[in-house]
Write an enzyme that holds these catalytic residues in place. Structure first.
Site, PDB file in Angstrom:
ATOM      1  N   ARG A 112       6.986 -51.837  40.490  1.00 26.53           N
ATOM      2  CA  ARG A 112       7.639 -50.801  39.686  1.00 26.53           C
ATOM      3  C   ARG A 112       8.987 -50.400  40.258  1.00 26.53           C
ATOM      4  NH1 ARG A 112       2.583 -48.536  37.415  1.00 26.53           N
ATOM      5  NH2 ARG A 112       2.988 -46.877  35.950  1.00 26.53           N
TER       6      ARG A 112
ATOM      7  N   ARG B  44       7.024 -40.085  33.259  1.00 23.03           N
ATOM      8  CA  ARG B  44       6.701 -41.486  33.564  1.00 23.03           C
ATOM      9  C   ARG B  44       7.674 -42.432  32.876  1.00 23.03           C
ATOM     10  NH1 ARG B  44       0.737 -40.775  31.810  1.00 23.03           N
ATOM     11  NH2 ARG B  44       0.457 -43.012  32.079  1.00 23.03           N
TER      12      ARG B  44
ATOM     13  N   LYS C 212      -0.096 -52.936  28.507  1.00 22.96           N
ATOM     14  CA  LYS C 212      -0.320 -53.868  29.626  1.00 22.96           C
ATOM     15  C   LYS C 212      -1.821 -54.003  29.934  1.00 22.96           C
ATOM     16  CE  LYS C 212       2.218 -51.393  32.478  1.00 22.96           C
ATOM     17  NZ  LYS C 212       2.548 -50.251  31.575  1.00 22.96           N
TER      18      LYS C 212
ATOM     19  N   ARG D  64      -7.523 -39.954  30.990  1.00 25.97           N
ATOM     20  CA  ARG D  64      -6.805 -39.778  32.259  1.00 25.97           C
ATOM     21  C   ARG D  64      -6.140 -38.410  32.316  1.00 25.97           C
ATOM     22  NH1 ARG D  64      -3.328 -45.209  32.834  1.00 25.97           N
ATOM     23  NH2 ARG D  64      -1.943 -43.697  33.814  1.00 25.97           N
TER      24      ARG D  64
HETATM   25  P1  ADP Z   1      -0.476 -49.525  29.546  1.00 25.90           P
HETATM   26  O1  ADP Z   1      -1.550 -50.239  30.345  1.00 25.90           O
HETATM   27  O2  ADP Z   1       0.761 -50.355  29.371  1.00 25.90           O
HETATM   28  O3  ADP Z   1      -0.169 -48.143  30.055  1.00 25.90           O
HETATM   29  P2  ADP Z   1      -2.534 -49.475  27.471  1.00 25.90           P
HETATM   30  O4  ADP Z   1      -2.911 -50.922  27.357  1.00 25.90           O
HETATM   31  O5  ADP Z   1      -3.505 -48.588  28.168  1.00 25.90           O
HETATM   32  O6  ADP Z   1      -1.050 -49.317  28.077  1.00 25.90           O
HETATM   33  O7  ADP Z   1      -2.276 -48.940  25.985  1.00 25.90           O
HETATM   34  C1  ADP Z   1      -1.991 -47.561  25.757  1.00 25.90           C
HETATM   35  C2  ADP Z   1      -2.757 -47.089  24.522  1.00 25.90           C
HETATM   36  O8  ADP Z   1      -2.203 -47.717  23.356  1.00 25.90           O
HETATM   37  C3  ADP Z   1      -4.241 -47.453  24.532  1.00 25.90           C
HETATM   38  O9  ADP Z   1      -4.969 -46.382  23.973  1.00 25.90           O
HETATM   39  C4  ADP Z   1      -4.319 -48.714  23.675  1.00 25.90           C
HETATM   40  O10 ADP Z   1      -5.573 -48.803  22.992  1.00 25.90           O
HETATM   41  C5  ADP Z   1      -3.178 -48.537  22.700  1.00 25.90           C
HETATM   42  N1  ADP Z   1      -2.475 -49.807  22.408  1.00 25.90           N
HETATM   43  C6  ADP Z   1      -2.245 -50.843  23.246  1.00 25.90           C
HETATM   44  N2  ADP Z   1      -1.530 -51.817  22.642  1.00 25.90           N
HETATM   45  C7  ADP Z   1      -1.282 -51.361  21.378  1.00 25.90           C
HETATM   46  C8  ADP Z   1      -0.591 -51.892  20.245  1.00 25.90           C
HETATM   47  N3  ADP Z   1       0.013 -53.086  20.289  1.00 25.90           N
HETATM   48  N4  ADP Z   1      -0.558 -51.143  19.120  1.00 25.90           N
HETATM   49  C9  ADP Z   1      -1.140 -49.917  19.054  1.00 25.90           C
HETATM   50  N5  ADP Z   1      -1.816 -49.365  20.099  1.00 25.90           N
HETATM   51  C10 ADP Z   1      -1.881 -50.071  21.237  1.00 25.90           C
HETATM   52  P1  AMP Z   2      -0.524 -46.595  35.479  1.00 24.85           P
HETATM   53  O1  AMP Z   2      -2.035 -46.664  35.466  1.00 24.85           O
HETATM   54  O2  AMP Z   2       0.104 -47.938  35.720  1.00 24.85           O
HETATM   55  O3  AMP Z   2       0.028 -45.873  34.273  1.00 24.85           O
HETATM   56  O4  AMP Z   2      -0.143 -45.714  36.758  1.00 24.85           O
HETATM   57  C1  AMP Z   2      -0.544 -44.365  36.866  1.00 24.85           C
HETATM   58  C2  AMP Z   2       0.257 -43.694  37.969  1.00 24.85           C
HETATM   59  O5  AMP Z   2      -0.055 -44.310  39.235  1.00 24.85           O
HETATM   60  C3  AMP Z   2       1.784 -43.793  37.848  1.00 24.85           C
HETATM   61  O6  AMP Z   2       2.323 -42.798  37.003  1.00 24.85           O
HETATM   62  C4  AMP Z   2       2.209 -43.634  39.303  1.00 24.85           C
HETATM   63  O7  AMP Z   2       2.146 -42.284  39.729  1.00 24.85           O
HETATM   64  C5  AMP Z   2       1.123 -44.398  40.053  1.00 24.85           C
HETATM   65  N1  AMP Z   2       1.443 -45.836  40.225  1.00 24.85           N
HETATM   66  C6  AMP Z   2       0.768 -46.898  39.689  1.00 24.85           C
HETATM   67  N2  AMP Z   2       1.331 -48.052  40.069  1.00 24.85           N
HETATM   68  C7  AMP Z   2       2.396 -47.717  40.849  1.00 24.85           C
HETATM   69  C8  AMP Z   2       3.402 -48.475  41.517  1.00 24.85           C
HETATM   70  N3  AMP Z   2       3.437 -49.810  41.455  1.00 24.85           N
HETATM   71  N4  AMP Z   2       4.344 -47.778  42.226  1.00 24.85           N
HETATM   72  C9  AMP Z   2       4.325 -46.434  42.304  1.00 24.85           C
HETATM   73  N5  AMP Z   2       3.421 -45.662  41.686  1.00 24.85           N
HETATM   74  C10 AMP Z   2       2.460 -46.297  40.957  1.00 24.85           C
END
Ligand code: ADP
Ligand code: AMP
Length: 224
Positions: free
Chosen positions: A88, A172, A13, A161
């Protein structure tokens, strides 16, 4: 254009939202980023959220809805936004509907990023981010072109993170299936749900998203 990117942690995302910000001038609204900023600042919200985030649970609807309500009221959001990580829960989705209706705004697309749970631990544990500009990378799937240098800003410092470890990812993912997946039929029934293959390569996911937005743009115009 106003979008939601919906998918479990690691679905891509944030990666795709950053690309859509650059290509379309939309504003990424990531509640995860906002909460991490609150934790870093040591604010009251940050203090309440910290332990829940570290454990991989969901922060309360009350806190998250208040954060988004403040953010959505800011003028830059009028350019169009991409919600990343919000809503969420069904309660958050309903609160969002109310907020948007009050502002005369609507959702153009809710885009599910379809991924297999099996890849999520790899995706999340390999994630790292430029400390200066926030560009996202991955140890194996998306390395900077020059090792140690951010492609976007040339920065040399990167962060990981605290919650991106295998144990937390499982919690998660559980939270996603139990509390967030029910939003899929909710948005389906509203006729705004689309999907892309989040297992494809990053550039291919972008192409699929752009195709959805291109089709959707004309639909949105026709509806106005
Ligand atoms: P989200 O925001 O949904 O938690 P991220 O965009 O941070 O996910 O992506 C999670 C990890 O996977 C990052 O390190 C990113 O570079 C990698 N990633 C994202 N999209 C892809 C994909 N289509 N294929 C392989 N790796 C990906
Ligand atoms: P994310 O960066 O989206 O992976 O979120 C990291 C963490 O923040 C999650 O695991 C939750 O603990 C909290 N969080 C982020 N967005 C939300 C949401 N919309 N509702 C509840 N918790 C959230």
């Amino acid at each position: 254009m106003n979008l939601i990117l919906l998918g479990p942690p690691g679905a891509g995302k944030g990666t795709q939202a950053q690309r859509l910000e650059r290509s379309r001038g939309l504003v990424q609204l990531s509640t995860g980023d906002m909460l991490r900023a609150a934790v870093k600042a040591g604010s009251e919200v940050g203090l309440k959220a910290k332990a829940v985030m570290e454990a991989g649970g969901l922060v309360s609807d009350e806190i998250v809805v208040a954060i988004i309500a403040d953010r959505i009221a800011q003028p830059d959001v009028a350019r169009g936004f991409i919600l990343d990580g919000f809503p969420r829960t069904p309660a958050q989705a309903q609160a969002l509907d109310t907020m948007l209706a009050q502002r005369g705004l609507k959702l153009d697309h809710v885009i599910e990023m379809k991924v297999d749970d099996a890849i999520m631990v790899d995706r999340v544990t390999g994630r790292f981010t430029c400390a200066k500009c926030g560009a996202g990378y991955h140890d194996r799937f998306h390395k900077p072109k020059v090792e140690g240098t951010c492609d976007q800003c040339g920065g040399h410092e990167f962060t990981r993170r605290a919650d991106d470890n295998a144990d937390t990812v499982r919690s998660r993912l559980d939270a996603y299936h139990a509390q967030t997946a029910p939003l899929l039929p909710y948005y389906q029934s509203k006729g705004v749900l689309r999907s892309v293959d989040g297992m494809a390569e990053i550039d291919e996911v972008t192409r699929q998203l752009e195709a959805v937005l291109a089709g959707g743009a004309s639909l949105a115009r026709a509806a106005n």
